[in-house]
Design an enzyme around this catalytic site. Structure first.
Site, short mmCIF file in Angstrom:
data_model
loop_
_atom_site.label_atom_id
_atom_site.label_comp_id
_atom_site.label_asym_id
_atom_site.label_seq_id
_atom_site.Cartn_x
_atom_site.Cartn_y
_atom_site.Cartn_z
N TYR A 5 39.63 52.38 38.37
CA TYR A 5 38.31 52.25 37.74
C TYR A 5 37.28 51.92 38.82
CZ TYR A 5 34.52 51.31 34.65
OH TYR A 5 33.30 51.38 34.02
N GLN A 25 28.38 36.73 51.92
CA GLN A 25 29.10 36.50 50.66
C GLN A 25 28.10 36.31 49.52
OE1 GLN A 25 32.54 37.13 49.46
NE2 GLN A 25 32.36 36.72 51.56
N GLU A 63 76.89 29.72 25.01
CA GLU A 63 75.55 30.01 24.49
C GLU A 63 75.60 30.54 23.05
OE1 GLU A 63 73.47 32.50 27.30
OE2 GLU A 63 73.12 30.82 28.67
N GLU A 117 39.16 32.74 48.34
CA GLU A 117 39.43 34.17 48.51
C GLU A 117 39.40 34.54 50.00
OE1 GLU A 117 36.27 36.53 46.96
OE2 GLU A 117 37.43 38.41 46.98
N HIS A 118 38.32 34.12 50.67
CA HIS A 118 38.17 34.38 52.10
C HIS A 118 38.03 33.05 52.83
CE1 HIS A 118 36.03 37.85 50.08
NE2 HIS A 118 36.93 38.50 50.78
N SER A 123 32.89 36.50 44.12
CA SER A 123 33.46 36.43 45.46
C SER A 123 33.15 35.07 46.10
CB SER A 123 32.85 37.56 46.29
OG SER A 123 33.64 37.80 47.42
N ASP A 137 36.14 43.57 54.95
CA ASP A 137 35.70 44.32 53.77
C ASP A 137 35.83 45.82 53.97
OD1 ASP A 137 35.04 42.20 52.16
OD2 ASP A 137 32.94 42.12 52.81
N HIS A 155 78.46 38.94 23.59
CA HIS A 155 78.38 39.00 25.05
C HIS A 155 79.78 38.75 25.64
CE1 HIS A 155 74.07 38.91 24.58
NE2 HIS A 155 73.87 38.82 25.88
N HIS A 162 26.52 39.22 47.36
CA HIS A 162 27.31 39.99 46.39
C HIS A 162 26.81 39.78 44.97
CE1 HIS A 162 30.62 42.14 48.15
NE2 HIS A 162 30.89 41.15 48.97
N ASN A 191 32.71 45.55 34.80
CA ASN A 191 31.93 44.52 34.12
C ASN A 191 32.77 43.83 33.03
OD1 ASN A 191 32.04 46.22 31.90
ND2 ASN A 191 29.98 47.04 32.18
N GLN A 221 36.00 52.56 27.23
CA GLN A 221 36.52 53.88 26.83
C GLN A 221 37.33 54.53 27.96
OE1 GLN A 221 33.36 52.91 26.86
NE2 GLN A 221 31.97 54.43 27.73
#
Lengths: 409, 409
Positions: free
Chosen positions: B109, B238, B394, B306-307, B216, B340, B399, B241, B193, B170
C-alpha cells in the site's frame, strides 16, 4: 450473532483492562474473587516457591521424566534458531549490520481447567529461555483454587519461578501494564479463551503478542499402503481437542478411504473424549479421494494446514512440493502427537490458513533486531548526493539539509 | 474524543470491507469515484504498462539514478537476511528441521498526496523481492487522477508491474479478499492514514500485515564535541515528517544543549516545512541534559526509539549497551536521512516504544517457516512412551493412542 457476541466480549474486556490500569492489584483481587471464586490479597497473587515445589513433588516420576525429556528436546531444536548478528564494511566505507537482542521480559498465559496443558508451558517458555529473555512470568487462573500440579511442575522444569494465580483479561492487562505486584512484560504469548484473545488484541502495541490461535487442524495425505487404523487414530487425535477442530484425509485410494472411515467409527466407540471428537469429525471432518496425490498439492497449499502428515511411500517427494503448512510430519511412524510433546519443533503453529503468511512460535518471537549504520566522512561524501536528491524529490528539505550541512553543500 | 473518532473510522472501514467482499470491482469503482473523484471501470483500475513507463520517463535522470543506487544498496543489505533451512538427524534417528518459503503474493500500500514516498516503495518491495515472493502488487490512490510519477518509477525500478490506482480501506480489502480484477495476496505492508490502518487491523488473520506505524521519532545521544548545527538539522529532519513526530536530544553538555536550541530556531526560519517541524519541535521536542551519557542508557531502553543517533567520541561503546532501538546511526557522519534512502537497512521501523518487542521490516516478514519431523520405527519406540505419558496426563487419550497403536501398546 457471532459478531454481536464478539463485540460483547470486547466491551467487557475493554472495561477490565481499564480497571486493571486504574486500580492495579485491587482490580486483580476483585476479578479473581468474581470469576474464579477465590479470595486473594496482593500478597497471595503470586504462587509461593514452596507451593510450586509441592506441586511438582505430587506428580508421578514417569510424567516428570517425560516433561524433562520434552524440555531437553525442545531446547536442542530451538537452540538452532538463534539468529546471527551481522556486520560488514562495504567498498564505500559504510558499515552496516544488525544486532539481535532478547526482549527484556515475557509473559506466558496458561488457561485453567481442562485446556491447561503442561506441554504448552514448555512450548512457550523454552523459546523465550533460549532467546535469552531475562524474566519470564506465568499467569494461570485457579478456579476455586484448583490448578493442575503438572502445569506448575512444567513451569519449574522450564525455569519459571514467577507464577501468578490469575487469569482472563485481567491477567493479560496486568502483564501488559503492570501493577504494584506484577512488573510489566514486553511480550505476551500463550493460548486462552475468547476473553483472553480479545485482551491480547487490545494490548497489542503496548506489548507484543503471539498469534491468536484458532481451532486445531490436521491434513493427512496418504496412499493405499497406509495403515487405516493409524490414520484414523491421527484424525481423532486432532478431533479430540475441540468440537471445532478439523481433521481431513486426502488419499488416492478409495479402499483406504473406506477403511479409514470404518476405523474412525470403531475407534470413536472407545474414546474418553468421544463426544468432542465425534462432533468435530461429524461437523468438520472429511475424507477426499483424488486421482493422484501430486495433483492435490495446490489444494494443500490453499488449505495451508497447521499440521500436515504425509504417509506415502516417498513422503519427502510430496513434502518438497508443499509451500504452505505450519509443520510437516513425514512417514507412517511420525504421528502428529509426537510433535505435540517430545519431537522438538514447537507445537504452537499457525491455524485457519495463516500458514500462508506466518510461522510457528520460535526463538525469533522473543527477540528483536536493531539495524546499525555508520558512515565515514568519505562514505557520506559518496552517498550524500543521492540522499539529498531523494529528500528533495520527496519534499523533505530538512532531510536533504541534514546531509548537505555535513558536506558543506 | 479520540476513542470515538477511532470507532467511527472503524465502523466506516467495516462497511467498506464488507462491500468490497460483496461487490468486488464495482465497489472499488464506486469508492474511487466518491473519495478520489475519479471515474474508473474495472478495466482501468490497473495502471497500464505504458503509463508506468511514461511516468518513469518524466522523472529527472538524477533522481532515477538515486533510486537505482538505493535499490542496489537496499538489496545487498537485505540479501544477508535470507534465512537458512535446517535439517538434522539426532542419535535416536529423529529427523528434525525447518524450511523457509516466501509468501505467494504480497500487496504494497502506498499513500497518495504528500505522504507518497518513492523511497518507501523500495523499502517495502525490495525485501519481498529478495524473499522470493512470486507476485508483488501495489495500490496507490490517485486523487483527481494525480499521482507522483516518481512513485510509479520506483515501482518499476523495484520490478513491480501490477499497480492499481485505488486507495483507502477499499484497496486493502481488495488485496486481502480479491476481486474479479485483483487476485488476493497473502501479506499486506505499507503505511497509510487512519482508514488504511483500521482496514489492515480488520483484515489481519485473512492476510498477514506489517506493523501499524505511529509518528516517527529520533533520539540523539551527543557529547560536548558534537556539532550543534548538525544535531539541530537531524532533530528537524525528524520533526518535518509530522506535527506529531518526536525529536529528543540527550547530552552531557549544557553548552551543546544551549547551542542546539539556538541552532534549531535559526534553522526553522528557513525550512520549507517550518510549520510542521516547528509544531513537532514545540509540542514533542526535548533537550535533556544528563550528568553522563552511560547513565542515560536505561532511559534510552525505556524510550526504545525508532531511530537512535549516537554522536560521541566512541559511539560503538555506547551502542553496545543499548538494548531497545529500531536502528542505530553511529558517529557524526551518519545522519539518519542516509538510512532513510541509501544506507541499505530498512527505514520501516518500530515506533511508539515497540522496539522493545519488534523489529524493522525485513526479508523474514515475507517468508514463513514450516517445521519438519520424521521418526524411524526405532525413534518412535524411543520417544513414544514419553508422548503417551504426557498425552494421558493431559487427558488427551486419542493423542496417546495414536502413538500406542503404532507400538502395539
Amino acid at each position: 450473532m457471532k459478531r454481536e457476541a464478539s463485540e460483547e466480549v470486547d466491551g467487557v474486556v475493554r472495561g477490565i483492562i481499564a480497571d486493571v490500569i486504574a486500580r492495579g492489584d485491587a482490580a486483580l483481587v476483585d476479578y479473581t474473587a468474581r470469576f474464579d471464586r477465590l479470595s486473594l490479597t496482593p500478597q497471595t497473587l503470586r504462587i509461593a516457591d514452596d507451593e510450586l515445589a509441592a506441586a511438582e513433588a505430587s506428580c508421578s516420576r514417569e510424567t516428570l521424566d517425560a516433561l524433562h525429556l520434552a524440555r531437553e528436546r525442545i531446547t536442542s531444536y530451538h537452540e538452532q534458531q538463534k539468529p546471527q548478528d551481522f556486520r560488514e564494511t562495504d567498498a564505500l566505507g559504510v558499515t552496516r549490520g544488525w544486532r539481535w537482542n532478547a526482549v527484556e521480559a515475557a509473559g506466558l498465559y496458561v488457561p485453567g481447567g481442562t485446556a491447561s496443558y503442561p506441554s504448552s508451558v514448555l512450548m512457550n517458555a523454552v523459546p523465550a529461555r533460549v532467546a535469552g529473555v531475562d524474566r519470564i512470568v506465568m499467569c494461570v487462573p485457579t478456579p476455586d483454587g484448583a490448578v493442575d500440579p503438572l502445569v506448575l511442575a512444567a513451569a519449574r522444569i522450564a525455569g519459571i519461578d514467577e507464577v501468578y494465580r490469575i487469569g482472563g483479561a485481567q491477567a493479560v492487562a496486568a502483564m501488559a501494564y503492570g501493577t504494584a505486584t506484577i512488573r510489566p512484560v514486553a511480550k505476551i504469548t500463550g493460548p486462552g479463551n475468547a476473553y483472553v484473545a480479545a485482551a491480547k488484541r487490545r494490548v497489542f502495541g503496548q506489548v507484543g503478542i503471539d498469534m491468536i490461535a484458532g481451532p486445531s487442524e490436521v491434513l493427512i495425505l496418504a496412499d493405499g499402503e497406509a495403515n487405516p487404523a493409524w490414520i484414523a487414530a491421527d484424525l481423532l487425535a486432532q478431533a479430540e481437542h475441540d468440537a471445532a477442530a478439523q481433521s481431513i484425509l486426502i488419499t488416492d485410494s478409495a479402499d483406504l478411504a473406506d477403511a479409514v472411515e470404518a476405523a474412525v467409527e470403531r475407534a470413536l466407540a472407545t474414546l474418553s473424549r468421544a463426544e468432542i471428537a465425534g462432533a468435530s469429525w461429524r461437523d468438520f471432518g472429511a475424507i477426499v479421494v483424488v486421482p493422484d496425490l501430486e495433483g492435490a498439492i495446490p489444494l494443500v497449499d490453499r488449505l495451508a494446514p497447521e499440521h500436515l502428515e504425509i504417509e506415502t511411500r516417498d513422503p519427502e517427494r510430496l513434502a518438497a512440493r508443499v509451500r504452505n503448512a505450519g509443520s510437516i510430519f513425514l512417514g507412517a511412524h511420525t504421528p502428529e502427537a509426537i510433535g505435540d510433546y517430545v519431537g522438538g519443533p514447537n507445537h504452537v503453529l499457525p491455524t485457519a490458513r495463516s500458514a500462508r503468511f506466518s510461522s510457528g512460535l520460535s526463538v525469533l518471537d522473543f527477540m528483536k533486531r536493531t539495524s546499525i549504520l555508520s558512515c565515514t566522512p568519505d562514505a557520506l561524501r559518496a552517498l550524500g548526493p543521492a540522499a539529498i536528491a531523494l529528500g528533495t524529490a520527496e519534499g523533505l528539505d530538512a532531510h536533504a539539509r541534514s546531509v548537505a550541512i555535513r558536506l558543506n553543500l
